[in-house]
Design a protein around this motif. Structure first.
Motif, short mmCIF file in Angstrom:
data_model
loop_
_atom_site.label_atom_id
_atom_site.label_comp_id
_atom_site.label_asym_id
_atom_site.label_seq_id
_atom_site.Cartn_x
_atom_site.Cartn_y
_atom_site.Cartn_z
N ALA A 104 0.83 -1.20 0.00
CA ALA A 104 0.00 0.00 0.00
C ALA A 104 0.86 1.25 0.00
CB ALA A 104 -0.93 -0.01 1.21
N ALA A 105 1.99 1.19 0.73
CA ALA A 105 2.87 2.37 0.82
C ALA A 105 3.66 2.59 -0.47
CB ALA A 105 3.83 2.20 1.99
N THR A 106 4.05 1.52 -1.15
CA THR A 106 4.87 1.67 -2.35
C THR A 106 4.06 2.20 -3.53
OG1 THR A 106 4.46 -0.65 -2.96
CG2 THR A 106 6.44 -0.17 -1.66
N GLY A 107 2.77 1.87 -3.56
CA GLY A 107 1.95 2.33 -4.68
C GLY A 107 2.45 1.77 -5.99
N GLU A 108 2.78 2.66 -6.93
CA GLU A 108 3.25 2.24 -8.25
C GLU A 108 4.76 2.07 -8.32
OE1 GLU A 108 1.20 1.44 -10.72
OE2 GLU A 108 -0.49 1.86 -9.37
N THR A 109 5.46 2.37 -7.22
CA THR A 109 6.93 2.26 -7.23
C THR A 109 7.35 0.79 -7.26
OG1 THR A 109 7.07 4.26 -5.87
CG2 THR A 109 9.05 2.90 -6.03
N PRO A 110 8.17 0.38 -8.22
CA PRO A 110 8.62 -1.02 -8.27
C PRO A 110 9.43 -1.39 -7.02
CG PRO A 110 9.08 0.12 -10.33
CD PRO A 110 8.68 1.17 -9.35
N LEU A 111 9.30 -2.61 -6.58
CA LEU A 111 10.02 -3.06 -5.40
C LEU A 111 11.53 -2.94 -5.59
CD1 LEU A 111 7.96 -6.26 -4.43
CD2 LEU A 111 7.87 -3.99 -3.37
N ALA A 112 12.00 -3.19 -6.81
CA ALA A 112 13.44 -3.14 -7.08
C ALA A 112 13.99 -1.72 -7.00
CB ALA A 112 13.73 -3.73 -8.46
N SER A 113 13.10 -0.72 -7.02
CA SER A 113 13.55 0.68 -6.98
C SER A 113 13.58 1.24 -5.57
CB SER A 113 12.63 1.55 -7.85
OG SER A 113 12.63 1.11 -9.19
N LEU A 114 13.09 0.48 -4.59
CA LEU A 114 13.01 1.00 -3.23
C LEU A 114 14.39 1.09 -2.60
CD1 LEU A 114 9.88 -0.91 -1.88
CD2 LEU A 114 10.00 1.46 -2.63
N LEU A 115 14.63 2.21 -1.91
CA LEU A 115 15.90 2.44 -1.22
C LEU A 115 15.63 2.63 0.27
CD1 LEU A 115 17.49 4.91 -3.80
CD2 LEU A 115 17.92 2.44 -3.59
N VAL A 116 16.71 2.79 1.02
CA VAL A 116 16.58 2.92 2.47
C VAL A 116 15.69 4.09 2.85
CG1 VAL A 116 17.85 3.40 4.59
CG2 VAL A 116 18.79 1.79 2.94
N HIS A 117 15.83 5.22 2.16
CA HIS A 117 15.04 6.39 2.55
C HIS A 117 13.55 6.17 2.31
CE1 HIS A 117 15.56 7.37 -1.80
NE2 HIS A 117 14.39 7.97 -1.66
N HIS A 118 13.20 5.33 1.32
CA HIS A 118 11.78 5.00 1.12
C HIS A 118 11.24 4.24 2.33
CE1 HIS A 118 12.94 5.27 -3.29
NE2 HIS A 118 11.91 6.11 -3.21
N ILE A 119 11.99 3.24 2.79
CA ILE A 119 11.54 2.42 3.92
C ILE A 119 11.44 3.27 5.18
CG2 ILE A 119 12.02 0.38 5.32
CD1 ILE A 119 11.27 -0.21 2.40
N ARG A 120 12.42 4.16 5.38
CA ARG A 120 12.36 5.06 6.55
C ARG A 120 11.08 5.90 6.51
NH1 ARG A 120 17.02 4.97 9.41
NH2 ARG A 120 18.97 4.48 8.31
N ARG A 121 10.73 6.39 5.33
CA ARG A 121 9.52 7.20 5.21
C ARG A 121 8.28 6.36 5.50
NH1 ARG A 121 9.84 8.70 0.23
NH2 ARG A 121 8.09 7.59 -0.70
N PHE A 122 8.25 5.13 5.00
CA PHE A 122 7.09 4.25 5.25
C PHE A 122 6.94 3.98 6.75
CE2 PHE A 122 8.00 2.12 0.88
CZ PHE A 122 7.53 3.25 0.24
N VAL A 123 8.08 3.72 7.41
CA VAL A 123 8.04 3.44 8.85
C VAL A 123 7.55 4.67 9.61
CG1 VAL A 123 9.46 2.94 10.88
CG2 VAL A 123 9.80 1.64 8.77
N ALA A 124 8.04 5.85 9.22
CA ALA A 124 7.60 7.09 9.87
C ALA A 124 6.10 7.30 9.69
CB ALA A 124 8.39 8.27 9.31
N GLN A 125 5.60 6.98 8.50
CA GLN A 125 4.17 7.13 8.25
C GLN A 125 3.35 6.20 9.14
OE1 GLN A 125 4.02 6.35 4.04
NE2 GLN A 125 4.48 8.48 3.47
N LEU A 126 3.78 4.97 9.27
CA LEU A 126 3.07 4.01 10.11
C LEU A 126 3.14 4.42 11.57
CD1 LEU A 126 4.21 0.63 8.47
CD2 LEU A 126 1.95 1.69 8.33
N HIS A 127 4.29 4.93 11.98
CA HIS A 127 4.43 5.41 13.36
C HIS A 127 3.49 6.59 13.61
CE1 HIS A 127 6.18 5.75 17.25
NE2 HIS A 127 6.85 6.88 17.01
N GLY A 128 3.39 7.47 12.62
CA GLY A 128 2.49 8.60 12.74
C GLY A 128 1.02 8.20 12.80
#
Length: 298
Positions: A37-61
């Motif tokens: 749900a967080a990645t949307g249209e972004t391919p999994l192979a394109s995800l970087l550390v800063h993407h995951i940090r943002r997803f975690v921050a969103q879930l924490h929020g």
């Protein structure tokens, strides 16, 4: 392979090859659903550390606590590791990411007196169900079983209970362990075994059965224990895992043998068992506060 198909393939491998429980696989599916749900249209192979940090921050929020985020990150890390082994991604974007810390929650345990009240025989509206319930709850407290382990027991364990006073339990990750069964639990199991045929359908192997004659469900065990606690006037929200916590806490208070408690609980790491030393200290602190002259003079 689409992201959804990759998730299905990884979860199927966890279930079929690593033999993870359906409950664990369901939790992983939910956690990976958050990722997709967080990645949307972004391919999994394109995800970087800063993407995951943002997803975690969103879930924490959104209110997800540290322990829940730790489990979620663990699921994501395992999934990306699986993708990496198959050459579908170059690096695991979850590596090095830590969830926010949350206050350590000690497991809630009943006192010895509360446990004795809970397991005291009382007149049930259905004596067969009452005998079954008492046998289940005595076994929980006697042997420190998990809920999934209890409902999975078959009638074949009655022989080892009667002759050796112990049972073999299939725990997490299909690990077998031997657990003792106390005299009160053996008595309750014998009483239930004498009445079981009145409830069980022909050919049913399950030790504990519901009113339809089939294997009892975890949810029914939870509701029957909560009902019993309310009828006996115990604290609200008494649940099966509380009996497991009570078992561990009471054995540790009496023996001080952390390694033995670890073996009986089936913990892979001693760190998982050490939380009960904190419970033991809480008990000592209460005794100190109520008995020491200087403590009274606050």
């Amino acid at each position: 392979m689409t992201p959804a198909a990759a998730v299905d393939a990884w979860l199927a491998e966890l279930s079929d090859q690593r033999r993870l429980s359906p409950h664990t696989v369901s939790n992983y599916r939910r956690d990976l659903g958050k990722l997709l749900a967080a990645t949307g249209e972004t391919p999994l192979a394109s995800l970087l550390v800063h993407h995951i940090r943002r997803f975690v921050a969103q879930l924490h929020g959104q209110g997800l606590g540290g322990r829940s985020l730790a489990r979620t990150l663990s699921a994501w890390r395992g999934f990306f590791g699986w993708l990496g082994e198959r050459g579908l991604i170059k690096a695991n974007p979850c590596d090095g990411i830590r969830p926010p810390k949350s206050p350590r929650m000690l497991p809630k345990a009943l006192s010895v007196d509360e446990t004795a009240r809970l397991l005291a025989p009382f007149e049930d509206d259905d004596p067969v169900l009452g005998a079954r319930d008492l046998a289940m709850f005595e076994l929980f407290y006697s042997s420190g079983l998990r809920l999934a382990e209890l409902v999975a027991l078959d009638c074949e364990v009655l022989d080892s209970v009667a002759h050796e006073g112990e049972i073999r339990v299939l725990g997490k990750r299909s690990k077998l362990r031997l657990v003792p069964v106390g005299s009160k639990a053996r008595e309750a199991l014998a009483a239930w075994a004498a009445l079981r045929e009145q409830l069980a359908k022909p050919g049913e192997k399950a030790l504990f059965v519901g009113q339809r004659g089939g294997r009892i469900s975890p949810r029914l065990v939870e509701s029957r224990l909560a009902r019993r606690a309310v009828l006996l006037g115990l604290p609200a929200h008494v649940h099966p895992h509380m009996l497991r916590h009570s078992f561990a806490s009471h054995v540790l208070q009496s023996s001080g043998d952390l390694r033995a408690v670890q073996e009986m609980l089936g913990h892979a790491s001693i760190a998982s068992t050490q939380v009960y030393t904190h419970l033991d200290f809480q008990h000592l602190a209460k005794v100190y506060d109520s008995a020491h002259p200087r403590a009274k003079a606050k």
